[in-house]
Scaffold this motif. Structure first.
Motif, PDB file in Angstrom:
ATOM      1  N   VAL A   1       0.821  -1.207   0.000  1.00 42.22           N
ATOM      2  CA  VAL A   1       0.000   0.000   0.000  1.00 42.22           C
ATOM      3  C   VAL A   1       0.856   1.259   0.000  1.00 42.22           C
ATOM      4  O   VAL A   1       0.349   2.353  -0.301  1.00 42.22           O
ATOM      5  CB  VAL A   1      -0.954   0.012   1.211  1.00 42.22           C
ATOM      6  CG1 VAL A   1      -1.961  -1.123   1.106  1.00 42.22           C
ATOM      7  CG2 VAL A   1      -0.180  -0.086   2.531  1.00 42.22           C
ATOM      8  N   SER A   2       2.164   1.119   0.314  1.00 41.68           N
ATOM      9  CA  SER A   2       3.015   2.299   0.334  1.00 41.68           C
ATOM     10  C   SER A   2       4.473   1.854   0.274  1.00 41.68           C
ATOM     11  O   SER A   2       4.829   0.786   0.782  1.00 41.68           O
ATOM     12  CB  SER A   2       2.775   3.131   1.608  1.00 41.68           C
ATOM     13  OG  SER A   2       3.617   4.273   1.628  1.00 41.68           O
ATOM     14  N   MET A   3       5.317   2.671  -0.379  1.00 39.05           N
ATOM     15  CA  MET A   3       6.746   2.420  -0.456  1.00 39.05           C
ATOM     16  C   MET A   3       7.465   3.505   0.326  1.00 39.05           C
ATOM     17  O   MET A   3       7.041   4.671   0.367  1.00 39.05           O
ATOM     18  CB  MET A   3       7.229   2.402  -1.909  1.00 39.05           C
ATOM     19  CG  MET A   3       6.562   1.340  -2.782  1.00 39.05           C
ATOM     20  SD  MET A   3       6.976  -0.334  -2.283  1.00 39.05           S
ATOM     21  CE  MET A   3       8.730  -0.341  -2.659  1.00 39.05           C
ATOM     22  N   GLY A   4       8.590   3.148   0.937  1.00 39.24           N
ATOM     23  CA  GLY A   4       9.338   4.103   1.732  1.00 39.24           C
ATOM     24  C   GLY A   4       9.039   3.940   3.209  1.00 39.24           C
ATOM     25  O   GLY A   4       8.187   3.146   3.625  1.00 39.24           O
ATOM     26  N   ASN A   5       9.736   4.739   3.997  1.00 34.69           N
ATOM     27  CA  ASN A   5       9.604   4.552   5.450  1.00 34.69           C
ATOM     28  C   ASN A   5       8.363   5.222   6.028  1.00 34.69           C
ATOM     29  O   ASN A   5       8.043   5.010   7.203  1.00 34.69           O
ATOM     30  CB  ASN A   5      10.854   5.074   6.158  1.00 34.69           C
ATOM     31  CG  ASN A   5      10.966   6.589   6.091  1.00 34.69           C
ATOM     32  OD1 ASN A   5      10.677   7.195   5.069  1.00 34.69           O
ATOM     33  ND2 ASN A   5      11.385   7.204   7.182  1.00 34.69           N
ATOM     34  N   SER A   6       7.645   6.029   5.250  1.00 30.12           N
ATOM     35  CA  SER A   6       6.467   6.737   5.782  1.00 30.12           C
ATOM     36  C   SER A   6       5.187   6.141   5.214  1.00 30.12           C
ATOM     37  O   SER A   6       5.100   5.845   4.018  1.00 30.12           O
ATOM     38  CB  SER A   6       6.536   8.228   5.442  1.00 30.12           C
ATOM     39  OG  SER A   6       7.653   8.838   6.077  1.00 30.12           O
ATOM     40  N   LEU A   7       4.183   6.019   6.101  1.00 27.39           N
ATOM     41  CA  LEU A   7       2.841   5.592   5.713  1.00 27.39           C
ATOM     42  C   LEU A   7       1.890   6.748   6.024  1.00 27.39           C
ATOM     43  O   LEU A   7       1.793   7.180   7.183  1.00 27.39           O
ATOM     44  CB  LEU A   7       2.420   4.340   6.489  1.00 27.39           C
ATOM     45  CG  LEU A   7       0.973   3.903   6.322  1.00 27.39           C
ATOM     46  CD1 LEU A   7       0.715   3.440   4.889  1.00 27.39           C
ATOM     47  CD2 LEU A   7       0.607   2.810   7.322  1.00 27.39           C
ATOM     48  N   ILE A   8       1.219   7.278   5.007  1.00 21.36           N
ATOM     49  CA  ILE A   8       0.306   8.415   5.179  1.00 21.36           C
ATOM     50  C   ILE A   8      -1.103   7.970   4.776  1.00 21.36           C
ATOM     51  O   ILE A   8      -1.333   7.545   3.640  1.00 21.36           O
ATOM     52  CB  ILE A   8       0.756   9.619   4.325  1.00 21.36           C
ATOM     53  CG1 ILE A   8       2.164  10.059   4.731  1.00 21.36           C
ATOM     54  CG2 ILE A   8      -0.227  10.767   4.476  1.00 21.36           C
ATOM     55  CD1 ILE A   8       2.716  11.174   3.863  1.00 21.36           C
ATOM     56  N   LEU A   9      -2.026   8.075   5.731  1.00 21.55           N
ATOM     57  CA  LEU A   9      -3.429   7.768   5.493  1.00 21.55           C
ATOM     58  C   LEU A   9      -4.210   9.065   5.524  1.00 21.55           C
ATOM     59  O   LEU A   9      -4.353   9.686   6.589  1.00 21.55           O
ATOM     60  CB  LEU A   9      -3.963   6.785   6.542  1.00 21.55           C
ATOM     61  CG  LEU A   9      -3.240   5.433   6.647  1.00 21.55           C
ATOM     62  CD1 LEU A   9      -3.863   4.587   7.758  1.00 21.55           C
ATOM     63  CD2 LEU A   9      -3.322   4.703   5.318  1.00 21.55           C
ATOM     64  N   LYS A  10      -4.680   9.521   4.363  1.00 21.41           N
ATOM     65  CA  LYS A  10      -5.452  10.758   4.280  1.00 21.41           C
ATOM     66  C   LYS A  10      -6.952  10.446   4.280  1.00 21.41           C
ATOM     67  O   LYS A  10      -7.365   9.452   3.705  1.00 21.41           O
ATOM     68  CB  LYS A  10      -5.089  11.524   3.009  1.00 21.41           C
ATOM     69  CG  LYS A  10      -3.641  12.005   2.975  1.00 21.41           C
ATOM     70  CD  LYS A  10      -3.355  12.792   1.701  1.00 21.41           C
ATOM     71  CE  LYS A  10      -1.915  13.297   1.684  1.00 21.41           C
ATOM     72  NZ  LYS A  10      -1.629  14.072   0.452  1.00 21.41           N
TER      73      LYS A  10
END
Length: 638
Positions: free
Chosen positions: A385-394
């Protein structure tokens, strides 16, 4: 002086012959040598010519003994042939030819080594003189296959000339010749570095066995050399050659360098691996000892292999391998650097679980300390659902809720990974998933299952009620991750409205099910009455209509009771009128086939619907149409 006298004698003889006018002479020709293998048959040919012809020729065969004496074996003249008795060839010799053709052949069977002698053919004419020829008989025996044996112990380069090996060939005749080779080249050198010591033995059978010993001073380069012997021996008509197998010798020499390396795993090393280090020097000396150790000395082993299990980053460092010569106590060493890559457990912030309000935004981070470059991916339900160290749920929704897995991998090393988890709850009022149809029709007496799927956080409480306020207990109810799946079972006895009510701290939601109870019945009834004066028949067909959709069952029951009472009253009235003679004349037989316009026909209709109840009677043949298909009809004919 003797030679001069012989010359004078020959000159005088020639002068005498010339004076007499004599020119007769004898000539003999023979091969220089005849060669055969032992056990074979030898044929020696004597060819001669005589000016007198062959009529008065005398032929004798001799052999020369080991002491140089001549011994006759055969005699032939015009009167006959004689084989001399008591010679080694008496039983084995035969002569072919009478001399008439100018040739005679002596055959010796089963030739043996002792038969290697010189044979003489002597031809004498009556007046032509005497001539002889000589042939040497050569006997050969093939030797056994040669053998080679190298020294079993190692040879030091510090030693002087040392024995390398021995070659031997046996039972040959004449004796074979042995030549030493190194790497396909014959060995030659000065006597101070190379010596070949041959020896020959005469066996009791008369055959020869030859042995050759190689002695030389070795150098380090000889460790890879191959040594062998070439054996040459004579056979009838030529020379043959054969070779021994190749051998290698062990050369001892001191080390000048040491090499240490990681045998496994190949490539990058990670924590948890097992490491195998190997060490080798470039020398070959039994007195050398190898030792492998790390910088701290905690991991030390005497030998050329060191194995470390389940390593971690603390095992990184320089590993040394030393080679100690116990004769000279000289030590040389080599080293290698080992680095163990690491990947620490993933750290997720916020950790464990977090609650976010519906419609708001959530940001989470995931990091893991590593010695190499990492790659991070967030998974939910096994999907990225996401790549990289951050997960952002808007604009978080209930669909955003669930468990997220942060997977950290090291692309350079297969299998090197770690992970962390984050559980997200989205708080908000309950939301009931609307089914495709909330209007349900079921038959009386059946049981229907109603479902209610609710999402919300905190987890909503779910209750079931009916329109009359009755609470229905759920047949099953499962709660998980802010979800409630509730099922209620209802037995249909009437029309009913059921409510699924969900509520939590942030609001409520409800779902309405309307259940219509249906009854489908058809009741045919036939009554027939007759006597001597009157023949009357009545047929009643009643179809109970499908009850309308009502809330409650009291009204339906009341309607049914009223209909039954009306039918009973109508039947009573008809019977009373019949008895009083008001409906049909009783004076004579009535024709049942009269026209329908007859005043004796009576039609009765009963109708019931949702809003009214009525009974209509038609008299004097008036036909009354029914109001709808669901009505009930009664037709009585006289």
């Amino acid at each position: 002086m003797a030679a001069r006298n012989t010359a004078y004698l020959l000159v005088g003889l020639l002068a005498l012959l010339h004076t007499w006018g004599v020119t007769a002479h004898v000539a003999v020709e023979m091969e220089d040598r005849v060669e055969v293998f032992r056990g074979e048959t030898a044929s020696i040919t004597c060819m001669f010519t005589s000016s007198e012809g062959v009529g008065g020729i005398m032929i004798q065969w001799f052999f020369v003994t080991q002491t140089g004496e001549k011994q006759r074996v055969f005699y032939q003249d015009p009167t006959g042939t004689v084989v001399d008795e008591g010679t080694p060839f008496t039983d084995r010799i035969s002569v072919n030819g009478t001399g008439a053709t100018g040739a005679i052949v002596v055959t010796i069977s089963n030739v043996q080594l002792d038969d290697e002698l010189e044979f003489i053919c002597l031809v004498k004419g009556l007046t032509a003189g005497t001539a002889e020829g000589r042939t040497k008989l050569k006997v050969f025996v093939l030797p056994d296959f040669p053998t080679i044996e190298g020294v079993q112990t190692g040879i030091s380069i510090n030693d002087g000339p040392s024995k390398i090996g021995t070659c031997e060939v046996t039972n040959g005749f004449p004796w074979p010749n042995i030549t030493w080779y190194r790497n396909n080249a014959p060995l030659r050198g000065s006597s101070d570095v190379l010596q070949v010591l041959p020896s020959t033995t005469v066996e009791s059978s008369g055959l020869f066995s030859v042995k050759s010993e190689l002695i030389m001073k070795v150098i380090k380069e000889d460790k890879d050399d191959l040594f062998y012997c070439e054996v040459n021996f004579f056979v009838p008509g030529g020379l043959r050659m054969t070779e021994t197998p190749h051998i290698n010798i062990t050369v001892y020499y001191p080390s000048t360098a040491v090499n240490v390396w990681v045998e496994s795993p190949k490539g990058n090393i990670k924590e948890g691996d097992s490491i195998e280090l190997q060490c080798r020097d470039n020398g070959n000396k039994p007195s050398s000892i190898l030792t492998i150790s790390d910088e701290t000395g905690e991991n030390t082993i005497d030998g050329n292999v060191l194995v470390l299990h389940n390593v971690n980053r603390l095992n990184s460092g320089v590993y040394k391998c030393g080679s100690l010569d116990m004769d000279t106590y000289e030590e040389i060493s080599g080293n290698t650097t080992v680095f163990v890559n690491y990947l620490e457990p993933a750290v997720v912030m916020p950790n464990d679980s977090v609650v976010v309000t519906q419609g708001k935004e959530l940001t989470a981070t995931c990091n893991a300390l590593s010695s190499l470059q990492t790659q991070i991916v967030w998974l939910k339900d096994g999907k990225a659902v996401s790549m990289g160290n951050s997960l952002i749920l808007k604009d978080a929704t209930f669909d955003s809720a669930g468990q997220y897995v942060c997977v950290v991998t090291v692309p350079e090393i297969v299998g090197m990974k770690t992970s962390g988890t984050l559980h997200v709850e989205v708080q908000g009022p309950p939301e009931i998933t609307k089914p495709d149809d909330t209007e349900v029709e079921e038959s009386f007496g059946t049981t229907v299952d109603l479902t209610c799927n609710v999402r919300g956080f905190p987890t909503p409480s779910v209750t079931w009620t009916t329109s009359d306020g009755k609470i229905l207990p759920p047949a099953s109810q499962i709660e998980s991750w802010g979800k409630v799946d509730s099922v209620v079972s209802i037995k249909v006895t009437s029309d009913i409205t059921a409510f699924c009510n969900a509520s939590n701290d942030f609001g409520t939601d409800a779902l309405t099910y309307n259940i219509a109870a249906t009854i489908n019945t058809t009741t045919p009834a036939t009554t027939s009455t007759s006597n001597t004066a009157t023949n009357t028949s009545a047929t009643v067909k009643a179809e109970t209509p499908i009850p309308p959709k009502k809330e409650g069952n009291g009204f339906i029951i009341a309607v049914i009771i009223v209909c039954i009472l009306l039918l009973a009253i109508l039947g009573s009235v008809l019977y009373f009128l019949y008895k009083k003679g008001k409906i049909c004349g009783r004076s004579g037989k009535q024709d049942l086939t009269k026209e329908k316009s007859s005043k004796d026909n009576i039609v009765v209709e009963m109708k019931s619907d949702n809003t009214e109840e009525a009974v209509l009677l038609g008299v004097n043949g008036e036909k009354q149409p029914p109001s709808h298909q669901g009505g009930a009809y009664l037709n009585v004919q006289k």
